[in-house]
Design an enzyme around this catalytic site. Structure first.
Site, PDB file in Angstrom:
ATOM      1  N   LYS A 175      -3.563   6.565   6.949  1.00  0.00           N
ATOM      2  CA  LYS A 175      -4.254   6.643   5.662  1.00  0.00           C
ATOM      3  C   LYS A 175      -5.014   7.951   5.595  1.00  0.00           C
ATOM      4  CE  LYS A 175      -7.363   4.031   2.644  1.00  0.00           C
ATOM      5  NZ  LYS A 175      -8.230   2.836   2.516  1.00  0.00           N
TER       6      LYS A 175
ATOM      7  N   SER B  33     -12.837  -3.349   1.656  1.00  0.00           N
ATOM      8  CA  SER B  33     -12.967  -2.605   2.911  1.00  0.00           C
ATOM      9  C   SER B  33     -14.433  -2.311   3.186  1.00  0.00           C
ATOM     10  CB  SER B  33     -12.193  -1.288   2.834  1.00  0.00           C
ATOM     11  OG  SER B  33     -10.808  -1.520   2.705  1.00  0.00           O
TER      12      SER B  33
ATOM     13  N   ARG C 199       0.854  -1.197   0.000  1.00  0.00           N
ATOM     14  CA  ARG C 199       0.000   0.000   0.000  1.00  0.00           C
ATOM     15  C   ARG C 199       0.882   1.235   0.000  1.00  0.00           C
ATOM     16  NH1 ARG C 199      -4.419   1.319   4.634  1.00  0.00           N
ATOM     17  NH2 ARG C 199      -2.635   2.288   5.684  1.00  0.00           N
TER      18      ARG C 199
END
Length: 214
Positions: free
Chosen positions: A144, A115, A46
């Site tokens: 994030k 998610s 990520r």
């Protein structure tokens, strides 16, 4: 390589994500090998602020390393990078490419994680054929950008009571609170900064795993 899903066996209890900005100057390879050497079985790539070419190169590197360790390799968001690097799976959010379209692109041989932040999203992901879901953010997180408000342990309780799909809890989970998450039914938890920003990654993984199962 068989696809490994969160929590499917007792040793698939921790799910690690990369974040170069938090890795204290260490290379992606160094961080990945430290995580996998400590027993991490699922590693997600990520990175949000890199050029596509660099990300593809890094994904191919991680594919090679995870194969060496017999671990599952997941790519966040980027279906094209997952396909080109021969990843085991891709993880998408609520505002990414819709699940049905991702499945049309990757077929049945690649796992898809989605998610979710609420029951209706979980129901939709399950109905759409997701292989596993993300549950969170359990707690507030700064790793994030544009993340939604914490869903708390209440949503985790709902997941455990109403679904049987494999799931991974994420968001603000640390060694000091992971036992609470596990006590509410989590069998697999995803961590970022607790691992990649640690002085000793292997020690951080061992300490977190011990706290989870205490």
């Amino acid at each position: 390589m068989p696809i490994i899903l969160p929590g499917e066996t007792g040793d698939v209890d921790l799910y690690a994500l990369t974040d170069e900005g938090l890795s204290r100057g260490r290379s992606l390879e160094e961080v990945a090998r430290a995580l996998l050497g400590a027993g991490i079985r699922i590693l997600q790539y990520r990175e949000k602020k890199k050029k596509d070419g660099e990300m593809l190169e890094q994904c191919r590197l991680l594919r090679s390393i995870t194969e060496e360790y017999g671990a599952c390799f997941i790519v966040d968001d980027h279906v094209d990078l997952a396909l080109l690097s021969r990843a085991d799976g891709v993880h998408v959010g609520q505002e990414d490419i819709p699940l049905a379209d991702v499945r049309a692109l990757v077929g049945s041989s690649m796992c898809i994680g989605v998610s979710t932040h609420a029951p209706e999203q979980a129901r939709a992901a399950i109905a759409g054929g997701a292989d596993y879901i993300g549950v969170g953010p359990i707690y507030a997180t700064k790793t994030k950008e544009d993340v939604c408000a914490p869903v708390g342990l209440e949503y985790l309780d709902w997941i455990c009571a109403n679904t049987t799909i494999p799931f991974v809890c994420i968001g603000g989970i640390k060694a000091h609170n992971i036992h609470d998450v596990a006590a509410h039914g989590a069998r697999c938890c995803a961590l970022v900064s607790e691992f990649v920003a640690a002085d000793d990654i292997a020690e951080a993984v061992a300490r977190t795993r011990a706290a989870m199962h205490a």
